[in-house]
Design a protein around this motif. Structure first.
Motif, mmCIF file in Angstrom:
data_model
loop_
_atom_site.group_PDB
_atom_site.id
_atom_site.type_symbol
_atom_site.label_atom_id
_atom_site.label_comp_id
_atom_site.label_asym_id
_atom_site.label_seq_id
_atom_site.Cartn_x
_atom_site.Cartn_y
_atom_site.Cartn_z
ATOM 1 N N ASN A 22 3.922 7.100 -13.056
ATOM 2 C CA ASN A 22 3.782 5.990 -12.123
ATOM 3 C C ASN A 22 5.089 5.238 -11.903
ATOM 4 O O ASN A 22 5.201 4.438 -10.969
ATOM 5 N N ASN A 23 6.061 5.434 -12.802
ATOM 6 C CA ASN A 23 7.378 4.797 -12.669
ATOM 7 C C ASN A 23 7.299 3.275 -12.699
ATOM 8 O O ASN A 23 8.155 2.582 -12.147
ATOM 9 N N LEU A 24 6.281 2.725 -13.360
ATOM 10 C CA LEU A 24 6.115 1.273 -13.441
ATOM 11 C C LEU A 24 6.680 0.743 -14.753
ATOM 12 O O LEU A 24 6.584 1.397 -15.789
ATOM 13 N N ILE A 25 7.259 -0.467 -14.716
ATOM 14 C CA ILE A 25 7.682 -1.120 -15.951
ATOM 15 C C ILE A 25 6.835 -2.349 -16.263
ATOM 16 O O ILE A 25 6.947 -2.919 -17.347
ATOM 17 N N GLY A 26 5.975 -2.722 -15.311
ATOM 18 C CA GLY A 26 5.102 -3.861 -15.567
ATOM 19 C C GLY A 26 4.145 -4.080 -14.409
ATOM 20 O O GLY A 26 4.372 -3.581 -13.296
ATOM 21 N N SER A 42 -2.080 -14.295 0.156
ATOM 22 C CA SER A 42 -3.163 -13.976 -0.754
ATOM 23 C C SER A 42 -2.640 -13.507 -2.112
ATOM 24 O O SER A 42 -1.528 -12.980 -2.216
ATOM 25 N N PHE A 43 -3.464 -13.692 -3.158
ATOM 26 C CA PHE A 43 -3.144 -13.122 -4.461
ATOM 27 C C PHE A 43 -3.219 -11.597 -4.375
ATOM 28 O O PHE A 43 -3.990 -11.036 -3.589
ATOM 29 N N CYS A 44 -2.417 -10.935 -5.192
ATOM 30 C CA CYS A 44 -2.416 -9.475 -5.206
ATOM 31 C C CYS A 44 -2.041 -8.983 -6.593
ATOM 32 O O CYS A 44 -1.615 -9.768 -7.447
ATOM 33 N N ILE A 45 -2.220 -7.689 -6.819
ATOM 34 C CA ILE A 45 -1.699 -7.058 -8.026
ATOM 35 C C ILE A 45 -0.268 -6.611 -7.736
ATOM 36 O O ILE A 45 -0.020 -5.891 -6.758
ATOM 37 N N THR A 46 0.665 -7.069 -8.567
ATOM 38 C CA THR A 46 2.075 -6.751 -8.377
ATOM 39 C C THR A 46 2.502 -5.671 -9.363
ATOM 40 O O THR A 46 2.225 -5.769 -10.561
ATOM 41 N N GLY A 47 3.177 -4.650 -8.861
ATOM 42 C CA GLY A 47 3.777 -3.639 -9.717
ATOM 43 C C GLY A 47 5.279 -3.834 -9.767
ATOM 44 O O GLY A 47 5.922 -4.044 -8.729
ATOM 45 N N PHE A 48 5.846 -3.825 -10.977
ATOM 46 C CA PHE A 48 7.294 -3.958 -11.141
ATOM 47 C C PHE A 48 7.916 -2.571 -11.284
ATOM 48 O O PHE A 48 7.471 -1.761 -12.104
ATOM 49 N N VAL A 49 8.953 -2.291 -10.492
ATOM 50 C CA VAL A 49 9.698 -1.034 -10.589
ATOM 51 C C VAL A 49 11.191 -1.355 -10.631
ATOM 52 O O VAL A 49 11.626 -2.390 -10.130
ATOM 53 N N GLU A 50 11.966 -0.467 -11.245
ATOM 54 C CA GLU A 50 13.410 -0.684 -11.272
ATOM 55 C C GLU A 50 13.999 -0.642 -9.867
ATOM 56 O O GLU A 50 14.855 -1.449 -9.521
ATOM 57 N N LYS A 51 13.538 0.319 -9.065
ATOM 58 C CA LYS A 51 14.066 0.463 -7.709
ATOM 59 C C LYS A 51 12.953 0.889 -6.764
ATOM 60 O O LYS A 51 12.213 1.832 -7.045
ATOM 61 N N LYS A 52 12.809 0.166 -5.660
ATOM 62 C CA LYS A 52 11.835 0.532 -4.652
ATOM 63 C C LYS A 52 12.369 1.708 -3.833
ATOM 64 O O LYS A 52 13.536 1.719 -3.420
ATOM 65 N N LEU A 53 11.522 2.688 -3.609
ATOM 66 C CA LEU A 53 11.913 3.876 -2.865
ATOM 67 C C LEU A 53 11.058 4.017 -1.613
ATOM 68 O O LEU A 53 9.900 3.577 -1.588
ATOM 69 N N PRO A 54 11.606 4.651 -0.569
ATOM 70 C CA PRO A 54 10.787 4.930 0.611
ATOM 71 C C PRO A 54 9.627 5.862 0.240
ATOM 72 O O PRO A 54 9.722 6.646 -0.713
ATOM 73 N N GLU A 55 8.533 5.771 0.982
ATOM 74 C CA GLU A 55 7.355 6.586 0.689
ATOM 75 C C GLU A 55 7.692 8.071 0.656
ATOM 76 O O GLU A 55 7.194 8.819 -0.200
#
Length: 381
Positions: A22-26, A42-55
């Motif tokens: 999943n490449n997630l750190i948090g 709105s509130f949401c679930i946030t995923g932390f990643v080192e670097k955002k990549l294009p789809e």
């Protein structure tokens, strides 16, 4: 919806983090705008990643989209079946426990950046929050180190302690009770001070301000599994040092700590946030900085010298638009975090290039009260 998000994090965060593909750190709860929790999105679930990549790049590397991973973790077939929105935040690096400033003696002067306007990187005659400290036992003089003194507490017996991180003054569980804590941290000593105090005995005699009392142990990833942590904290009882204690509750820019509070209040039913999410800290490296609480209930793996540790129920903080630079840097670990009324709301312990993690203050005080074996532990105001 807010309660549902909290329950979802509790049930599924570990599943997401355990799957390295999943490449997630948090993960945590934030706003869709990725801004302060008081904004109108709105509130949401946030995923932390080192670097955002294009789809396209994500799919090319065989990684699932965060929406797909979140749905899979919850046992759903399609992201559209999720009952909430999601967002991804780029951190630039893994979350790391922040002293990070332990360097060979020969490299003194090459690390730490320029002193802030109020120089917290020196010896203080009056003890106060926000100044540099360390536990030099077993490292000095070969290795120099520094972290931050967060705040002071007093127990039911009238004993006064300074509070910082486990990894600042308890050396990631490897310290001994009674270790001498010194101020300033050894990385901030001048050349003449290093020459005059060239042994641990001389250093402790000249600069000792407290004796390590106890710490909440950090549980690291291991063969037996991944334990969860809620705090990275330790306490050291103040010792006779000749330092002025009349300003003991004062933080870096001179104002007093006004007590303890939550950074804001969330109505559990409506999810409406009341109060300000703006926070401040005084730390050894970056001095006085301003930020906003942008995530709550964060679950993340944090890198230490001893390995990785997983934390739950953390605060995520980003620098406010008016702040110059990041909210924290290496050396700021142990800083007390305050709200606009100068009340303590958290203890800074880790960060990345863009985000800071903090233990909620009530978890810190409860953890220290239990490990010290005292019936009460109050912040000095």
């Amino acid at each position: 919806m807010f309660i549902q998000l909290v329950e979802w994090i509790d049930a599924h965060a570990d599943i997401l983090l355990d799957d390295r593909s999943n490449n997630l750190i948090g993960v945590g709860i934030g706003k869709k705008s990725a801004g302060p929790l008081t904004d109108d999105s709105s509130f949401c679930i946030t995923g932390f990643v080192e670097k955002k990549l294009p789809e396209k790049a994500i799919k090319a590397q065989g990684m699932p989209l965060f929406a797909t991973a979140a749905a899979s973790a919850a046992g759903l077939k399609h992201p559209k079946d999720l009952q909430f929105e999601i967002d991804v935040v780029e951190t630039g690096a893994p979350f790391t426990a922040l002293p990070g400033l332990k360097v060979p003696h020969a490299q003194r002067g090459l690390h730490g950046g320029a002193p802030p306007i109020l120089d917290l990187q020196k010896r203080f005659h009056a003890l106060r929050s926000g100044i540099g400290i360390t536990n030099p036992q077993g490292a000095y003089p070969g290795t120099l180190s520094v972290g931050t003194l967060g705040f002071f507490v007093v127990d039911d017996q009238g004993r006064t302690y300074l509070v910082s991180n486990n990894h600042v003054i308890a050396n990631e569980n490897n310290a001994k009770k009674g270790d001498i804590i010194v101020q300033p941290g050894t990385l901030d000593l001048t050349s003449s001070e290093l020459s005059l105090m060239n042994t641990l005995k001389k250093l402790s005699a000249q600069l000792g301000i407290a004796k390590l009392s106890d710490w909440v142990p950090i549980g690291f990833h291991g063969p037996a599994g991944i334990p969860f942590n809620e705090v990275d904290c330790a306490a050291a009882e103040l010792a006779a040092s000749g330092r002025d204690l009349t300003q003991i509750a004062r933080i870096g820019l001179g104002c007093d700590v006004g007590g303890v509070a939550a950074p804001f209040t969330v109505d559990p039913v409506t999810g409406q946030v009341t109060g300000s999410t703006r926070v401040y800290k005084a730390g050894r490296t970056t001095g006085w900085t301003e930020g906003d609480v942008t995530q709550i209930a964060v679950v993340s793996d944090v890198q230490y010298g001893a390995g990785w540790a997983r934390f739950r129920n953390q605060l995520g903080i980003s620098a406010s638009p008016d702040n110059i630079g990041p909210f924290s840097k290496p050396g700021d670990s142990g800083s007390g975090i305050l709200n606009r009324d100068q009340e303590l709301v958290g203890l800074l312990f880790a960060g990345s290039e863009t985000s800071t993690l903090a233990n909620p203050i009530h978890l810190v005080l409860n953890g220290l009260k239990a490990t010290l074996g005292v019936t009460s532990l109050d912040v000095v105001t």
